[in-house]
Design a protein around this motif. Structure first.
Motif, PDB file in Angstrom:
ATOM      1  N   GLN A  78       0.830  -1.059   0.073  1.00 23.42           N
ATOM      2  CA  GLN A  78      -0.019  -0.204  -0.062  1.00 23.42           C
ATOM      3  C   GLN A  78       0.943   1.324  -0.053  1.00 23.42           C
ATOM      4  O   GLN A  78       0.620   2.331  -0.773  1.00 23.42           O
ATOM      5  CB  GLN A  78      -0.876   0.085   1.133  1.00 23.42           C
ATOM      6  CG  GLN A  78      -2.137  -1.083   0.886  1.00 23.42           C
ATOM      7  CD  GLN A  78      -2.954  -0.947   2.296  1.00 23.42           C
ATOM      8  OE1 GLN A  78      -3.354   0.090   2.869  1.00 23.42           O
ATOM      9  NE2 GLN A  78      -3.405  -2.115   3.000  1.00 23.42           N
ATOM     10  N   ASP A  81       2.567   1.761  -3.409  1.00 27.75           N
ATOM     11  CA  ASP A  81       1.263   2.187  -4.321  1.00 27.75           C
ATOM     12  C   ASP A  81       0.891   3.432  -4.241  1.00 27.75           C
ATOM     13  O   ASP A  81       0.837   4.208  -5.350  1.00 27.75           O
ATOM     14  CB  ASP A  81       0.223   1.138  -4.315  1.00 27.75           C
ATOM     15  CG  ASP A  81       0.236  -0.093  -4.595  1.00 27.75           C
ATOM     16  OD1 ASP A  81       1.146  -0.398  -5.673  1.00 27.75           O
ATOM     17  OD2 ASP A  81      -0.553  -0.913  -4.294  1.00 27.75           O
ATOM     18  N   GLN A  82       0.885   4.131  -2.924  1.00 22.65           N
ATOM     19  CA  GLN A  82       0.529   5.401  -2.487  1.00 22.65           C
ATOM     20  C   GLN A  82       1.570   6.524  -3.023  1.00 22.65           C
ATOM     21  O   GLN A  82       1.256   7.546  -3.528  1.00 22.65           O
ATOM     22  CB  GLN A  82       0.114   5.671  -1.158  1.00 22.65           C
ATOM     23  CG  GLN A  82      -0.952   4.908  -0.601  1.00 22.65           C
ATOM     24  CD  GLN A  82      -1.183   4.938   0.772  1.00 22.65           C
ATOM     25  OE1 GLN A  82      -0.231   5.395   1.545  1.00 22.65           O
ATOM     26  NE2 GLN A  82      -2.253   4.117   1.491  1.00 22.65           N
ATOM     27  N   SER A  84       3.724   5.646  -5.675  1.00 22.58           N
ATOM     28  CA  SER A  84       3.558   5.680  -7.063  1.00 22.58           C
ATOM     29  C   SER A  84       2.632   6.633  -7.472  1.00 22.58           C
ATOM     30  O   SER A  84       2.854   7.230  -8.330  1.00 22.58           O
ATOM     31  CB  SER A  84       3.543   4.160  -7.529  1.00 22.58           C
ATOM     32  OG  SER A  84       3.474   4.045  -8.690  1.00 22.58           O
ATOM     33  N   GLN A  85       1.505   6.510  -6.923  1.00 25.51           N
ATOM     34  CA  GLN A  85       0.351   7.593  -7.278  1.00 25.51           C
ATOM     35  C   GLN A  85       0.841   8.850  -7.325  1.00 25.51           C
ATOM     36  O   GLN A  85       0.446   9.816  -7.919  1.00 25.51           O
ATOM     37  CB  GLN A  85      -0.888   6.858  -6.709  1.00 25.51           C
ATOM     38  CG  GLN A  85      -2.057   7.539  -7.243  1.00 25.51           C
ATOM     39  CD  GLN A  85      -2.354   7.380  -8.608  1.00 25.51           C
ATOM     40  OE1 GLN A  85      -2.432   6.288  -9.207  1.00 25.51           O
ATOM     41  NE2 GLN A  85      -2.694   8.511  -9.308  1.00 25.51           N
ATOM     42  N   LYS A  88       2.943  10.022  -9.728  1.00 26.11           N
ATOM     43  CA  LYS A  88       2.282  10.261 -11.105  1.00 26.11           C
ATOM     44  C   LYS A  88       1.647  11.468 -10.914  1.00 26.11           C
ATOM     45  O   LYS A  88       1.430  12.293 -12.282  1.00 26.11           O
ATOM     46  CB  LYS A  88       1.516   9.013 -11.210  1.00 26.11           C
ATOM     47  CG  LYS A  88       2.134   7.761 -11.670  1.00 26.11           C
ATOM     48  CD  LYS A  88       1.227   6.496 -11.804  1.00 26.11           C
ATOM     49  CE  LYS A  88       2.054   5.167 -12.342  1.00 26.11           C
ATOM     50  NZ  LYS A  88       1.107   4.117 -12.227  1.00 26.11           N
ATOM     51  N   THR A  89       0.893  11.886  -9.708  1.00 26.08           N
ATOM     52  CA  THR A  89       0.029  13.090  -9.795  1.00 26.08           C
ATOM     53  C   THR A  89       0.712  14.299  -9.634  1.00 26.08           C
ATOM     54  O   THR A  89       0.629  15.166 -10.383  1.00 26.08           O
ATOM     55  CB  THR A  89      -0.716  12.939  -8.442  1.00 26.08           C
ATOM     56  OG1 THR A  89      -1.391  11.607  -8.336  1.00 26.08           O
ATOM     57  CG2 THR A  89      -1.719  14.046  -8.330  1.00 26.08           C
TER      58      THR A  89
END
Length: 307
Positions: A78, A81-82, A84-85, A88-89
């Protein structure tokens, strides 16, 4: 504040941990992380030191997660993933296409591919890299390239990349013009078995190496090999002096010199010894400017077949 005082795991340590938790095998996890096993083991040991407990139970035959390891695996995924996101943002997508091409081929000499490249140059500001196929795929996996043209489809990476076939490049035999086989229009490997073949190391392109090695292993005679110089012009100079032979992509058979000639392989051998060129993107690519570049290379029907 505890942000600055508390000793926390690094992202690399967590990534290594997730890899081992997924594979339950340190060697395979090291391959997945594109590193050797000793540094991966050290990353896990450092992580266990930071956390203060063992994450894996190991013996000579098996690796499995401890209770703490099971709890950390879910949370670590998690966190990654957080992060990585978030990246990207935060990243500003400037629509610049980062394109890598294998140095094995000069695509400007292959009309169909060059036409597509020129179309992209007109449409986008392309940042291009020329490296070995293996290195290009590593950079693609890291997110620092968007599209790669690679010689042969890299095996074992179907979970990381989408591969699209775009071209088959024939191989030709470069041999001394003084050799008896030079008078033939097409040459079999048996005709030149007395010559040593300049050949590359497997690490440069494992998929292409294995494809060719499969052909060589089925020959009813043994080929002799010698290390290929890094400079193809030096290789051809050695061939011209009678020191061996080389297999060259057809589009690269342009250098001429006294004592050197190029001949086509016999049809059966040529059907197996060739370079299949693939366009590769990261798995499930969704950015429109990258997908548009893929569509330029592949007709709609061909794109569906590859998928």
């Amino acid at each position: 504040m505890s942000y600055f005082r508390e000793k926390l795991p690094t992202i690399k340590q967590l990534q290594c941990f997730i890899a081992v938790a997924h594979e339950l095998n340190f060697r395979r996890a090291a391959d997945r992380m594109r590193m050797t096993q000793p540094p991966l083991t050290r990353q896990i040991q450092c992580l266990e030191d930071v956390i203060g407990c063992e994450l894996f139970a190991r013996n000579t035959h098996q690796v499995h997660l401890t209770e703490a390891g099971v709890r950390l695996e879910s949370e670590a995924k998690q966190l990654i993933d957080q992060l990585s996101q978030l990246i990207k943002t935060l990243k500003i997508d400037n629509q610049k296409l980062r394109f890598g091409v294998t140095r094995t081929l000069d695509f400007t000499l292959i009309p169909t591919i060059n036409a597509h490249l020129e179309q992209l140059v007109d449409a986008d500001d392309i940042s291009s890299y020329q490296m070995t196929s293996r290195k290009l795929l590593q950079i693609l996996a890291q997110g620092n390239l968007d599209i790669v043209l690679t010689g042969e489809k890299s095996s074992g990476h179907d979970d990381e990349f989408d591969f699209f076939w775009v071209h088959r490049e024939p191989l030709m035999l470069a041999l001394p013009s003084s050799h008896p086989a030079s008078i033939q229009e097409r040459v079999s490997l048996k005709d030149v078995a007395d010559l040593s073949l300049y050949w590359f190391t497997r690490s440069a392109n494992p998929s292409f190496y294995d494809k060719c090695d499969k052909v060589y292993s089925k020959l009813p005679f043994t080929l002799k090999f010698k290390p290929e110089p890094d400079d193809s012009l030096l290789t051809l100079a050695n061939v011209a002096r009678g020191k061996g032979m080389a297999l060259m992509p057809e589009s690269m058979c342009l250098s001429t010199r006294e004592g050197l000639c190029y001949r086509r392989l016999d049809e059966q051998t040529a059907s197996h010894l060739n370079i299949d060129v693939y366009l590769a993107t990261r798995k499930n690519e969704r950015r429109e400017h990258v997908l548009e570049a893929v569509r330029i290379f592949l007709p709609v029907q061909n794109l569906r077949e590859n998928q």
